[in-house]
Scaffold this motif. Structure first.
Motif, PDB file in Angstrom:
ATOM      1  N   LYS A  86      35.134  39.259  33.509  1.00  0.00           N
ATOM      2  CA  LYS A  86      34.308  38.062  33.328  1.00  0.00           C
ATOM      3  C   LYS A  86      34.665  36.957  34.312  1.00  0.00           C
ATOM      4  O   LYS A  86      33.824  36.108  34.628  1.00  0.00           O
ATOM      5  CB  LYS A  86      34.452  37.523  31.903  1.00  0.00           C
ATOM      6  CG  LYS A  86      33.817  38.392  30.841  1.00  0.00           C
ATOM      7  CD  LYS A  86      33.922  37.754  29.471  1.00  0.00           C
ATOM      8  CE  LYS A  86      33.129  36.462  29.373  1.00  0.00           C
ATOM      9  NZ  LYS A  86      33.165  35.912  28.000  1.00  0.00           N
ATOM     10  N   ASN A  87      35.910  36.955  34.783  1.00  0.00           N
ATOM     11  CA  ASN A  87      36.387  35.829  35.585  1.00  0.00           C
ATOM     12  C   ASN A  87      36.989  36.302  36.909  1.00  0.00           C
ATOM     13  O   ASN A  87      38.173  36.131  37.167  1.00  0.00           O
ATOM     14  CB  ASN A  87      37.417  35.020  34.794  1.00  0.00           C
ATOM     15  CG  ASN A  87      36.812  34.343  33.589  1.00  0.00           C
ATOM     16  OD1 ASN A  87      35.770  33.701  33.682  1.00  0.00           O
ATOM     17  ND2 ASN A  87      37.457  34.512  32.444  1.00  0.00           N
ATOM     18  N   GLU A 121      39.258  38.860  30.605  1.00  0.00           N
ATOM     19  CA  GLU A 121      39.067  37.442  30.894  1.00  0.00           C
ATOM     20  C   GLU A 121      40.168  36.852  31.769  1.00  0.00           C
ATOM     21  O   GLU A 121      40.200  35.634  31.959  1.00  0.00           O
ATOM     22  CB  GLU A 121      38.950  36.667  29.581  1.00  0.00           C
ATOM     23  CG  GLU A 121      37.744  37.090  28.749  1.00  0.00           C
ATOM     24  CD  GLU A 121      37.450  36.153  27.598  1.00  0.00           C
ATOM     25  OE1 GLU A 121      38.105  35.089  27.522  1.00  0.00           O
ATOM     26  OE2 GLU A 121      36.571  36.476  26.781  1.00  0.00           O
ATOM     27  N   HIS A 122      41.080  37.659  32.314  1.00  0.00           N
ATOM     28  CA  HIS A 122      42.072  37.125  33.243  1.00  0.00           C
ATOM     29  C   HIS A 122      41.387  36.533  34.471  1.00  0.00           C
ATOM     30  O   HIS A 122      40.289  36.949  34.854  1.00  0.00           O
ATOM     31  CB  HIS A 122      43.018  38.238  33.712  1.00  0.00           C
ATOM     32  CG  HIS A 122      43.967  38.727  32.663  1.00  0.00           C
ATOM     33  ND1 HIS A 122      43.650  39.760  31.798  1.00  0.00           N
ATOM     34  CD2 HIS A 122      45.230  38.335  32.343  1.00  0.00           C
ATOM     35  CE1 HIS A 122      44.682  39.984  30.995  1.00  0.00           C
ATOM     36  NE2 HIS A 122      45.647  39.132  31.290  1.00  0.00           N
ATOM     37  N   LEU A 123      42.041  35.562  35.099  1.00  0.00           N
ATOM     38  CA  LEU A 123      41.545  35.009  36.362  1.00  0.00           C
ATOM     39  C   LEU A 123      41.931  35.975  37.484  1.00  0.00           C
ATOM     40  O   LEU A 123      43.094  36.035  37.883  1.00  0.00           O
ATOM     41  CB  LEU A 123      42.149  33.624  36.620  1.00  0.00           C
ATOM     42  CG  LEU A 123      41.840  32.521  35.614  1.00  0.00           C
ATOM     43  CD1 LEU A 123      42.544  31.228  36.025  1.00  0.00           C
ATOM     44  CD2 LEU A 123      40.336  32.291  35.484  1.00  0.00           C
ATOM     45  N   VAL A 124      40.960  36.746  37.957  1.00  0.00           N
ATOM     46  CA  VAL A 124      41.219  37.698  39.030  1.00  0.00           C
ATOM     47  C   VAL A 124      40.393  37.294  40.241  1.00  0.00           C
ATOM     48  O   VAL A 124      39.554  36.388  40.183  1.00  0.00           O
ATOM     49  CB  VAL A 124      40.918  39.146  38.595  1.00  0.00           C
ATOM     50  CG1 VAL A 124      41.695  39.484  37.323  1.00  0.00           C
ATOM     51  CG2 VAL A 124      39.433  39.373  38.385  1.00  0.00           C
ATOM     52  N   TRP A 143      50.731  36.666  34.973  1.00  0.00           N
ATOM     53  CA  TRP A 143      49.436  36.575  35.662  1.00  0.00           C
ATOM     54  C   TRP A 143      49.069  35.119  35.928  1.00  0.00           C
ATOM     55  O   TRP A 143      49.444  34.222  35.174  1.00  0.00           O
ATOM     56  CB  TRP A 143      48.341  37.259  34.851  1.00  0.00           C
ATOM     57  CG  TRP A 143      47.157  37.593  35.725  1.00  0.00           C
ATOM     58  CD1 TRP A 143      46.007  36.889  35.861  1.00  0.00           C
ATOM     59  CD2 TRP A 143      47.072  38.685  36.634  1.00  0.00           C
ATOM     60  NE1 TRP A 143      45.184  37.478  36.781  1.00  0.00           N
ATOM     61  CE2 TRP A 143      45.818  38.591  37.285  1.00  0.00           C
ATOM     62  CE3 TRP A 143      47.916  39.740  36.979  1.00  0.00           C
ATOM     63  CZ2 TRP A 143      45.392  39.515  38.247  1.00  0.00           C
ATOM     64  CZ3 TRP A 143      47.506  40.660  37.927  1.00  0.00           C
ATOM     65  CH2 TRP A 143      46.254  40.540  38.550  1.00  0.00           C
ATOM     66  N   ARG A 144      48.304  34.889  36.987  1.00  0.00           N
ATOM     67  CA  ARG A 144      47.926  33.522  37.366  1.00  0.00           C
ATOM     68  C   ARG A 144      47.161  32.828  36.256  1.00  0.00           C
ATOM     69  O   ARG A 144      46.336  33.430  35.548  1.00  0.00           O
ATOM     70  CB  ARG A 144      47.097  33.518  38.660  1.00  0.00           C
ATOM     71  CG  ARG A 144      45.730  34.134  38.545  1.00  0.00           C
ATOM     72  CD  ARG A 144      44.897  33.947  39.817  1.00  0.00           C
ATOM     73  NE  ARG A 144      45.385  34.670  40.974  1.00  0.00           N
ATOM     74  CZ  ARG A 144      45.077  35.923  41.301  1.00  0.00           C
ATOM     75  NH1 ARG A 144      44.261  36.620  40.503  1.00  0.00           N
ATOM     76  NH2 ARG A 144      45.559  36.491  42.383  1.00  0.00           N
ATOM     77  N   THR A 145      47.435  31.543  36.108  1.00  0.00           N
ATOM     78  CA  THR A 145      46.703  30.710  35.138  1.00  0.00           C
ATOM     79  C   THR A 145      45.790  29.722  35.848  1.00  0.00           C
ATOM     80  O   THR A 145      45.081  28.955  35.197  1.00  0.00           O
ATOM     81  CB  THR A 145      47.689  29.929  34.252  1.00  0.00           C
ATOM     82  OG1 THR A 145      48.549  29.136  35.083  1.00  0.00           O
ATOM     83  CG2 THR A 145      48.519  30.891  33.416  1.00  0.00           C
ATOM     84  N   ALA A 146      45.814  29.734  37.188  1.00  0.00           N
ATOM     85  CA  ALA A 146      44.931  28.872  37.973  1.00  0.00           C
ATOM     86  C   ALA A 146      44.605  29.597  39.275  1.00  0.00           C
ATOM     87  O   ALA A 146      45.427  30.349  39.805  1.00  0.00           O
ATOM     88  CB  ALA A 146      45.589  27.528  38.264  1.00  0.00           C
ATOM     89  N   HIS A 147      43.403  29.364  39.789  1.00  0.00           N
ATOM     90  CA  HIS A 147      42.950  30.043  41.000  1.00  0.00           C
ATOM     91  C   HIS A 147      42.599  29.005  42.056  1.00  0.00           C
ATOM     92  O   HIS A 147      41.967  27.987  41.761  1.00  0.00           O
ATOM     93  CB  HIS A 147      41.722  30.907  40.695  1.00  0.00           C
ATOM     94  CG  HIS A 147      41.241  31.706  41.871  1.00  0.00           C
ATOM     95  ND1 HIS A 147      40.170  31.315  42.638  1.00  0.00           N
ATOM     96  CD2 HIS A 147      41.703  32.857  42.416  1.00  0.00           C
ATOM     97  CE1 HIS A 147      39.976  32.212  43.602  1.00  0.00           C
ATOM     98  NE2 HIS A 147      40.891  33.155  43.496  1.00  0.00           N
TER      99      HIS A 147
END
Length: 518
Positions: free
Chosen positions: A64-65, A374-377, A415-419
């Motif tokens: 999703k992200n 829903e992880h920021l990938v 895992w990253r919490t901001a992109h």
């Protein structure tokens, strides 16, 4: 396909480092140009149906992200090739020259992915695709009909011009299937990258879909007539509006180039009655904008439909041969696209519609069917993922992270919490395509902070309460602490990703932010 320079259609890579096809899965990477995730029914499209793309999602994982690092065709492809952000791989904007001698995932140390690619290279005609056993690429952006392509049959770098007749989306799929049937070493796992020109501008539908949607009125986005209230100069001064920027050729008021006599007759039979009705209506004002929206969107979706049809052909072949059971199928696009939101087409901005990429992955026996993540990938994660699936070492200087743990259903603690995002065009404040100003920004699971640093303007959005990004809340006092924290995250990401204060021949990245955290 890569566009702007070379448009790769097919890249073929044999996975070296495995002794037999049973040791590692095959990888099939299908890529398109400018495909908005919200024109895929698995992502909730209310405009169209994409049953074959939906099948990949239903039998695998939908992300999703997934976000691009730089919403532009060539830069996105360079990020995927290298696993590095634009400022490190050197391809920050269309028109740059890609250094194909730098480390890319097909030729990473410790083993190589090397087999075939049919695609839109879009990384510079001076530099043919590197690291592939076979490639065939469109020249420049390439036409929708009767494309010429440059074939390197053995990875030597020697290219031969091939003139094809037909619809480009069909031709690219034909080439991919021909290689799968006749060109691969069946004793080894393969990686096939094939990339479509569609649905890139000028959105020329194939002969099977010229009248699709003629009998329907597509729903309009609620912000088709956005007045950009609360937003700054960048939104007001862009040149990508459906109302004013689309050309007669975009709108199919004249036929596309490169059609042969038979194709032109079929085209005119489909479009001339519609164009005659438009001329007689003499539309003005908002009615004209609405007509342009309908024409643009129907042509765009017709191109998407051909992509979906052709993906169905490849999935069916995998089923028929039994290869589906041991083939990872990955679908994505270089970035998203505006489908009338904010009154726009095109991409570039960090707003959700063009920042977000579709990403669907089917990995039988590994990824749970029907999974939604829903992880920021990001596209900066793709190279690492391909190498990891192939059992090859991921170079330590790549900046993304393998998605394999997520595909296995894990929740990585680190895992990253901001992109981080950075768009570089509008060099030296000189006019450029679509006039979108330079900006960088940070996105978390809820908030997005954007800095138009050459304008000295900021925008902040609460994506939970304002998913369409209509209300810039940066100047609202209650968000002062949040803004401070987001600016810190932005600086931290720039430091972590080695974003320089000065990129050499281009304008500096925001030194005021990096030095003072303003």
């Amino acid at each position: 396909m890569l566009r702007v320079l070379w448009t790769p259609l097919l890249f073929l890579l044999a996975i070296v480092g495995s002794t037999s096809a049973a040791d590692r899965p095959n990888i099939l990477f299908i890529f398109t140009d400018d495909h908005a995730s919200h024109s895929i029914s698995a992502y909730g499209s209310v405009l169209n149906k994409t049953p074959h793309l939906d099948r990949i999602a239903n039998e695998g994982m939908l992300f999703k992200n997934c976000f691009c690092t730089n919403s532009l065709c060539g830069p996105s492809r360079a990020v995927i090739q290298t696993g590095k952000y634009s400022h490190l791989n050197g391809f920050i904007m269309n028109g740059n020259k890609f250094d194909g001698h730098q480390q890319t995932f097909p030729a990473a140390p410790g083993g190589r992915l090397r087999d075939r690619g049919d695609w839109k290279w879009h990384l510079g005609e001076h530099m043919p695709p590197q690291g592939y056993n076979y490639s065939e690429v469109l020249i420049g952006q390439g036409p929708y009909y009767n494309p010429a392509m440059l074939r390197d049959a053995d990875g030597s770098g020697k290219q031969v011009r091939m003139n094809h007749v037909g619809y480009t989306t069909d031709i690219i799929t034909d080439l991919a299937l021909t290689w799968l049937k006749e060109g691969r070493d069946e004793s080894k796992p393969f990686m096939l990258m094939y990339q479509h020109k569609a649905p890139h501008r000028e959105w020329c539908p194939g002969p099977d879909h010229l009248t699709l949607f003629d009998d329907v009125t597509l729903p309009e986005p609620a912000n088709l007539f956005d007045d950009y209230a609360t937003r700054g100069r960048a939104a007001h001064e862009q040149d990508m509006e459906i109302a004013t920027t689309l050309t007669p050729r975009d709108l199919k008021l004249v036929p596309p180039p490169n059609l042969n006599e038979e194709q032109l007759a079929v085209w005119n039979a489909a479009y001339e009655p519609k164009n005659k009705a438009f001329r007689e209506a003499n539309l003005q004002g908002d009615d004209l904008v609405r007509w342009k929206y309908q024409r643009y969107m129907k042509d765009y979706l017709r191109c998407v439909q051909s992509v979906d049809d052709n993906i169905g052909r490849v999935l069916a072949w995998l089923d028929e041969t039994g290869l589906a059971e041991n083939t990872v199928v990955v679908y994505s696009s270089d970035q998203g696209f505006y489908l009338g939101e904010h009154g726009w087409f095109d991409k570039r901005f960090m707003y959700e519609e063009s920042y977000r990429q579709p990403l669907l992955v089917r990995w039988p026996g590994v990824t749970k069917p029907g999974s939604v993540d829903e992880h920021l990938v990001s596209n900066v994660d793709f190279a690492e993922t391909f190498l990891d699936i192939a059992g090859l070492e991921v170079p330590s200087d790549m900046q993304g992270h393998s998605l394999v743990p997520i595909l296995k259903g894990e929740d990585p603690a680190d895992w990253r919490t901001a992109h981080y995002y950075h768009y570089y065009e509008f060099l030296n404040n000189q006019p450029t395509a679509h006039m979108v100003r330079r900006h960088c920004g940070v996105r978390t699971d809820r908030y997005k902070l954007i800095h138009f640093y050459n304008l000295g303007e900021w925008e902040l959005y609460d994506l939970e309460n304002d998913p369409h990004e209509m209300r810039n809340i940066y100047s609202e006092g209650q968000y002062a602490e949040l803004i401070k924290e987001l600016k810190k995250q932005l600086v931290d990401l720039q430091t972590e990703l080695q974003v320089p204060d000065d990129t050499g021949s281009v304008e500096p990245n925001p030194p005021s932010l990096r030095r003072r955290g303003e």
